[in-house]
Design an enzyme around this catalytic site. Structure first.
Site, PDB file in Angstrom:
ATOM      1  N   GLU A   1      28.528  42.149  53.191  1.00  0.00           N
ATOM      2  CA  GLU A   1      28.507  43.210  52.180  1.00  0.00           C
ATOM      3  C   GLU A   1      29.801  44.031  52.160  1.00  0.00           C
ATOM      4  O   GLU A   1      30.039  44.804  51.238  1.00  0.00           O
ATOM      5  CB  GLU A   1      27.305  44.140  52.402  1.00  0.00           C
ATOM      6  CG  GLU A   1      25.970  43.571  51.936  1.00  0.00           C
ATOM      7  CD  GLU A   1      25.361  42.530  52.873  1.00  0.00           C
ATOM      8  OE1 GLU A   1      25.958  42.244  53.943  1.00  0.00           O
ATOM      9  OE2 GLU A   1      24.293  41.992  52.530  1.00  0.00           O
TER      10      GLU A   1
ATOM     11  N   LYS B   1      50.598  28.148  50.569  1.00  0.00           N
ATOM     12  CA  LYS B   1      50.638  26.773  51.071  1.00  0.00           C
ATOM     13  C   LYS B   1      49.623  26.601  52.214  1.00  0.00           C
ATOM     14  O   LYS B   1      48.917  25.591  52.293  1.00  0.00           O
ATOM     15  CB  LYS B   1      52.059  26.478  51.571  1.00  0.00           C
ATOM     16  CG  LYS B   1      52.428  25.054  51.529  1.00  0.00           C
ATOM     17  CD  LYS B   1      53.910  24.871  51.816  1.00  0.00           C
ATOM     18  CE  LYS B   1      54.102  23.466  52.344  1.00  0.00           C
ATOM     19  NZ  LYS B   1      55.211  23.340  53.261  1.00  0.00           N
TER      20      LYS B   1
ATOM     21  N   ASN C   1      43.620  27.415  44.619  1.00  0.00           N
ATOM     22  CA  ASN C   1      42.772  27.071  45.771  1.00  0.00           C
ATOM     23  C   ASN C   1      41.640  26.141  45.350  1.00  0.00           C
ATOM     24  O   ASN C   1      41.277  25.218  46.096  1.00  0.00           O
ATOM     25  CB  ASN C   1      42.224  28.335  46.439  1.00  0.00           C
ATOM     26  CG  ASN C   1      43.214  28.916  47.429  1.00  0.00           C
ATOM     27  OD1 ASN C   1      43.433  28.353  48.500  1.00  0.00           O
ATOM     28  ND2 ASN C   1      43.848  30.030  47.059  1.00  0.00           N
TER      29      ASN C   1
ATOM     30  N   ARG D   1      36.167  40.134  42.302  1.00  0.00           N
ATOM     31  CA  ARG D   1      35.062  41.097  42.212  1.00  0.00           C
ATOM     32  C   ARG D   1      34.293  41.088  43.507  1.00  0.00           C
ATOM     33  O   ARG D   1      34.174  40.039  44.139  1.00  0.00           O
ATOM     34  CB  ARG D   1      34.088  40.688  41.103  1.00  0.00           C
ATOM     35  CG  ARG D   1      34.639  40.829  39.728  1.00  0.00           C
ATOM     36  CD  ARG D   1      34.295  42.192  39.228  1.00  0.00           C
ATOM     37  NE  ARG D   1      34.879  42.412  37.928  1.00  0.00           N
ATOM     38  CZ  ARG D   1      34.749  43.547  37.265  1.00  0.00           C
ATOM     39  NH1 ARG D   1      34.042  44.527  37.782  1.00  0.00           N
ATOM     40  NH2 ARG D   1      35.307  43.691  36.104  1.00  0.00           N
TER      41      ARG D   1
ATOM     42  N   HIS E   1      41.371  34.763  51.991  1.00  0.00           N
ATOM     43  CA  HIS E   1      42.084  36.030  51.795  1.00  0.00           C
ATOM     44  C   HIS E   1      43.517  35.874  52.312  1.00  0.00           C
ATOM     45  O   HIS E   1      43.714  35.343  53.407  1.00  0.00           O
ATOM     46  CB  HIS E   1      41.363  37.161  52.538  1.00  0.00           C
ATOM     47  CG  HIS E   1      42.013  38.482  52.315  1.00  0.00           C
ATOM     48  ND1 HIS E   1      41.846  39.205  51.154  1.00  0.00           N
ATOM     49  CD2 HIS E   1      42.864  39.199  53.084  1.00  0.00           C
ATOM     50  CE1 HIS E   1      42.563  40.316  51.220  1.00  0.00           C
ATOM     51  NE2 HIS E   1      43.189  40.341  52.378  1.00  0.00           N
TER      52      HIS E   1
HETATM   53  C1  GRF Z   1      44.883  33.643  46.674  1.00  0.00           C
HETATM   54  O1  GRF Z   1      46.022  34.204  47.272  1.00  0.00           O
HETATM   55  C2  GRF Z   1      43.642  34.028  47.431  1.00  0.00           C
HETATM   56  O2  GRF Z   1      43.851  34.140  48.813  1.00  0.00           O
HETATM   57  C3  GRF Z   1      43.323  35.389  46.866  1.00  0.00           C
HETATM   58  O3  GRF Z   1      43.623  35.282  45.498  1.00  0.00           O
HETATM   59  C4  GRF Z   1      44.611  34.263  45.304  1.00  0.00           C
HETATM   60  C5  GRF Z   1      44.027  33.283  44.350  1.00  0.00           C
HETATM   61  O4  GRF Z   1      44.928  32.277  43.986  1.00  0.00           O
HETATM   62  N1  GRF Z   1      41.965  35.758  47.166  1.00  0.00           N
HETATM   63  P1  GRF Z   1      44.441  30.999  43.198  1.00  0.00           P
HETATM   64  O5  GRF Z   1      43.690  31.489  41.944  1.00  0.00           O
HETATM   65  O6  GRF Z   1      43.529  30.208  44.103  1.00  0.00           O
HETATM   66  O7  GRF Z   1      45.680  30.265  42.832  1.00  0.00           O
END
Ligand code: GRF
Length: 195
Positions: A137, A167, A15, A86, A104
């Site tokens: 929070e 994707k 990401n 975390r 998420h």
């Molecule tokens: C992604 O699926 C994100 O939604 C979740 O953890 C994963 C991280 O993937 N919170 P990357 O490290 O961005 O490839």
């Protein structure tokens, strides 16, 4: 002046790379000021360094204070959690109120927490997806900025569903960041209303 992003990650960093590529491709007007990770060995940290972006591991009992210090020092406007595994402590969230966003891999409020794609398959849902939201929070509980939906197929595995969702994550995260940076929105109760 370009708005400055701080990225927090714990793992592979796809990401983060999608955001960096959106900036490089002119689809997102911003710059990545710093990348931080609670895991020194996170591949995302190495990827950041390869791209010449300041990148630091933040660990130990003072981790969240270190995070605040780095974000301030690099004059970060918006904090983007990108696979950061975390919970942030209340002081960090208060310091950057409505200036921290998260991606998420589920259609929140369904399946917060870990292994969301597996939870979705176990539940037998026909559609899954991803959500970009402000961080408060709670666990994956803040106001929703963008969501995207994908179908779930009968022969899906955790891996195939995760790939389909990922994707869409890569597409909507930059879009959501652009909305937040534009300032063209209000938060009314739990709802993000775009201008
Ligand atoms: C992604 O699926 C994100 O939604 C979740 O953890 C994963 C991280 O993937 N919170 P990357 O490290 O961005 O490839």
């Amino acid at each position: 002046m370009r708005r400055r992003l701080g990225i927090l990650l714990s793992g592979r960093g796809s990401n983060f790379i999608a955001i960096a590529d959106a900036i490089a491709g002119g689809r997102l007007k911003a710059e990545i000021a710093v990348v931080l990770s609670n895991r020194p060995e996170a591949p995302g940290l190495a990827l950041a360094r390869e791209r010449g972006i300041p990148a630091f591991a933040v660990s130990g009992p003072n981790r969240d204070q270190l995070i605040i210090d780095h974000l301030q020092k690099h004059e970060v406007d918006l904090v983007c959690l990108a696979g950061y595994m975390r919970m942030l402590s209340a002081p960090v969230i208060a310091h950057f109120r409505n200036r921290i966003v998260n991606i998420h891999p589920s259609l929140l409020p369904a399946f917060p927490g870990l292994d969301s794609q597996h939870q979705a398959l176990e539940h037998g849902v026909k559609f899954a997806g991803c959500t970009v939201h402000f961080v408060d929070e709670g666990l994956d509980s803040g106001p929703i900025i963008r969501q995207a939906v994908v179908p779930v197929f009968a022969d899906d595995s955790d891996a195939s569903l995760s790939a389909r969702i990922l994707k869409e994550e890569h597409r909507i995260y930059s879009e959501a960041i652009a909305v937040v940076l534009s300032g063209q929105f209000r938060i009314v109760g739990r709802t993000v209303v775009e201008a």
